[in-house]
Design a protein around this motif. Sequence first.
Motif, mmCIF file in Angstrom:
data_model
loop_
_atom_site.group_PDB
_atom_site.id
_atom_site.type_symbol
_atom_site.label_atom_id
_atom_site.label_comp_id
_atom_site.label_asym_id
_atom_site.label_seq_id
_atom_site.Cartn_x
_atom_site.Cartn_y
_atom_site.Cartn_z
ATOM 1 N N ASP A 150 0.949 -1.148 0.081
ATOM 2 C CA ASP A 150 0.137 0.111 -0.014
ATOM 3 C C ASP A 150 1.062 1.015 -0.013
ATOM 4 O O ASP A 150 0.555 2.296 0.016
ATOM 5 C CB ASP A 150 -0.897 -0.022 1.165
ATOM 6 N N ARG A 151 2.090 1.195 0.040
ATOM 7 C CA ARG A 151 3.089 2.201 -0.316
ATOM 8 C C ARG A 151 3.936 2.420 -1.480
ATOM 9 O O ARG A 151 4.692 2.844 -1.709
ATOM 10 C CB ARG A 151 4.300 2.277 1.004
ATOM 11 N N ILE A 152 3.218 1.156 -2.580
ATOM 12 C CA ILE A 152 3.916 1.133 -3.685
ATOM 13 C C ILE A 152 3.012 1.530 -4.976
ATOM 14 O O ILE A 152 1.934 0.768 -5.033
ATOM 15 C CB ILE A 152 4.771 -0.313 -3.794
ATOM 16 N N ARG A 153 3.615 2.055 -5.470
ATOM 17 C CA ARG A 153 2.962 2.333 -7.032
ATOM 18 C C ARG A 153 3.767 1.930 -8.256
ATOM 19 O O ARG A 153 4.929 2.019 -8.167
ATOM 20 C CB ARG A 153 2.521 3.664 -7.384
ATOM 21 N N TYR A 154 3.096 1.239 -9.085
ATOM 22 C CA TYR A 154 3.865 0.613 -10.337
ATOM 23 C C TYR A 154 3.522 1.414 -11.730
ATOM 24 O O TYR A 154 2.349 1.643 -11.964
ATOM 25 C CB TYR A 154 3.522 -0.726 -10.538
ATOM 26 N N HIS A 155 4.633 1.965 -12.315
ATOM 27 C CA HIS A 155 4.388 2.936 -13.770
ATOM 28 C C HIS A 155 4.488 1.926 -15.144
ATOM 29 O O HIS A 155 5.531 1.566 -15.020
ATOM 30 C CB HIS A 155 5.345 3.956 -13.851
ATOM 31 N N LEU A 156 3.498 1.837 -15.516
ATOM 32 C CA LEU A 156 3.403 1.128 -16.865
ATOM 33 C C LEU A 156 3.191 2.217 -18.048
ATOM 34 O O LEU A 156 2.403 3.018 -17.853
ATOM 35 C CB LEU A 156 2.191 0.032 -16.914
ATOM 36 N N CYS A 157 3.880 2.074 -18.940
ATOM 37 C CA CYS A 157 3.937 2.748 -20.221
ATOM 38 C C CYS A 157 4.568 2.216 -21.296
ATOM 39 O O CYS A 157 5.123 1.218 -21.373
ATOM 40 C CB CYS A 157 4.305 4.212 -20.100
ATOM 41 N N TRP A 158 4.235 2.817 -22.558
ATOM 42 C CA TRP A 158 4.738 2.144 -23.775
ATOM 43 C C TRP A 158 5.907 2.881 -24.495
ATOM 44 O O TRP A 158 5.954 2.813 -25.652
ATOM 45 C CB TRP A 158 3.455 1.990 -24.885
ATOM 46 N N GLY A 159 6.361 3.518 -23.461
ATOM 47 C CA GLY A 159 7.709 4.281 -23.958
ATOM 48 C C GLY A 159 7.472 5.766 -24.350
ATOM 49 O O GLY A 159 6.404 6.085 -25.012
ATOM 50 N N SER A 160 7.889 6.975 -23.900
ATOM 51 C CA SER A 160 7.768 8.342 -23.864
ATOM 52 C C SER A 160 8.196 8.870 -25.116
ATOM 53 O O SER A 160 7.715 10.036 -25.365
ATOM 54 C CB SER A 160 8.607 8.814 -22.731
ATOM 55 N N TRP A 161 8.836 8.147 -25.926
ATOM 56 C CA TRP A 161 9.015 8.794 -27.432
ATOM 57 C C TRP A 161 7.843 9.255 -28.283
ATOM 58 O O TRP A 161 6.853 8.599 -28.116
ATOM 59 C CB TRP A 161 10.257 8.080 -28.277
ATOM 60 N N HIS A 162 8.286 10.092 -29.043
ATOM 61 C CA HIS A 162 6.834 10.765 -29.586
ATOM 62 C C HIS A 162 6.584 10.080 -31.206
ATOM 63 O O HIS A 162 6.922 10.758 -31.931
ATOM 64 C CB HIS A 162 7.000 12.057 -29.589
ATOM 65 N N GLY A 163 6.538 8.632 -31.015
ATOM 66 C CA GLY A 163 6.305 8.396 -32.319
ATOM 67 C C GLY A 163 4.952 7.659 -32.664
ATOM 68 O O GLY A 163 4.028 7.795 -31.932
ATOM 69 N N PRO A 164 4.676 6.970 -33.846
ATOM 70 C CA PRO A 164 3.394 6.303 -33.969
ATOM 71 C C PRO A 164 2.881 5.222 -33.173
ATOM 72 O O PRO A 164 1.571 5.186 -32.926
ATOM 73 C CB PRO A 164 3.597 5.783 -35.559
ATOM 74 N N HIS A 165 3.815 4.468 -32.519
ATOM 75 C CA HIS A 165 3.354 3.420 -31.745
ATOM 76 C C HIS A 165 2.404 2.429 -32.200
ATOM 77 O O HIS A 165 1.522 2.260 -31.511
ATOM 78 C CB HIS A 165 2.634 4.278 -30.248
ATOM 79 N N THR A 166 2.442 2.284 -33.648
ATOM 80 C CA THR A 166 1.535 1.389 -34.095
ATOM 81 C C THR A 166 1.896 -0.264 -33.895
ATOM 82 O O THR A 166 0.954 -1.123 -33.938
ATOM 83 C CB THR A 166 1.622 1.338 -35.605
ATOM 84 N N THR A 167 2.956 -0.476 -33.033
ATOM 85 C CA THR A 167 3.370 -1.612 -32.897
ATOM 86 C C THR A 167 3.301 -2.046 -31.165
ATOM 87 O O THR A 167 3.801 -3.015 -30.759
ATOM 88 C CB THR A 167 4.669 -2.116 -33.340
ATOM 89 N N ASP A 168 2.642 -1.262 -30.669
ATOM 90 C CA ASP A 168 2.434 -1.148 -29.244
ATOM 91 C C ASP A 168 1.545 -2.580 -28.717
ATOM 92 O O ASP A 168 0.635 -2.770 -29.742
ATOM 93 C CB ASP A 168 1.636 -0.091 -28.669
ATOM 94 N N LEU A 169 1.979 -3.141 -27.780
ATOM 95 C CA LEU A 169 1.116 -4.291 -27.178
ATOM 96 C C LEU A 169 -0.171 -3.436 -26.658
ATOM 97 O O LEU A 169 -0.138 -2.668 -26.002
ATOM 98 C CB LEU A 169 1.952 -4.939 -26.080
#
Length: 401
Positions: A267-286
């Motif tokens: 309850d003192r832990i948070r987990y950050h999920l993202c697909w990468g911060s670069w500013h690209g199309p991201h068409t191959t993201d999961l």
Amino acid sequence: MRRSSSRILTSHAGSLPRTDALVAANAARAAGEEVEGWEELLATEVRDLVARQREVGVDLVGDGEYGKAMTSPMDFGSWWSYIFQRTEGLSLDEGGAWVTDRHLSTPGDTRLTGFGSRRDQQAFREAYSSPTSGIFVGEPPVFPKVTGPLRYTGHAALAADIANLRAAADAVGTQDAFITSLAPGSASRIANEHYGDDVALLEAWADVMREEYVAVIEAGLILQIDDPSIAENYDQIEPEPAIEDYLAFTRLRVEALNHALRGLPSDRIRYHLCWGSWHGPHTTDLALRDIVGTVLTIDADAITYEAANVRHEHEYRVWDEVALPDGKMLLPGVVSHATNVVEHPELVAERIVRIAQRVGTENVVASTDCGLGGRVHSQIAWAKLRSLTEGAALASEALRR
């Protein structure tokens, strides 16, 4: 961590824009120069930053990752590269590889390739190669490689981060303050010339990172685990893997993280999920639906993730299909680091409401997709945070009706 009750609370994903003075000082230190009054400068900058967060209405504040050196106003990598200054057993890799080809004992024998081999970059090679596209990728920086036993050496820098945030939070009268720290899976994405296999490498990084995790928790702060690799690695595997194979690959990283978190209060832990911060199309993201079940097995009560990213915004519907486990909460990003357009507060409110209606108001804290520091101009970043808090207020009113 405080939960939303009478109103939707707000936070952000970690990195915030550095001041000119801080960028200049970091650049001088990176060049080997002595910066007189460095400790005092960093402490003052963190104090002012936390005060400004509270002024715009951010509830769960952070140190902006100010102790993680950024030597230019636009910098996508300090959240990750900071750990290499705090770890023994590394040497510069003159080959410049981000990660080496590696085979894992997964059903599909997946191969993780380097940054220049992203499938998104292959699909949009002309755009990524054009200096006028806004997503141009030049020569990669030189990254370290593992050449000896890994050992954490960042105790002094971490102690300063903790002391600076603790003092700044106390000055504004809040206990809701967090520090970011890297996940073993993300730390391990460099060449390995010492450990026999990926399992041994992940275990070594888990032992290194645990030192940060324990210190942050024992200081009474909230720990945020930064781990884009869990979703982002998918774009770097050739050929595109079957989902089952990728999840087997990913579970090794989750197991290493949970080992590093063992015994710490979730309850003192948070987990950050993202697909990468670069500013690209991201068409191959999961897709989020493919990874969410694995993410929910991480020993952290709070999950921060991209919900404003236009490649993933529609995935709020995942929460129609997936029940949020008891005790878990979400910090969905409702303003984005990937556009200079400042989101209208009413749009922010809509994004918050549709998630809160699915998982419960008390289980939602409004946040940013990813760190704003190094991704958008400071003036724009603070306008986005203002829109975030205004949107949260509108959402709170709508959810009370």
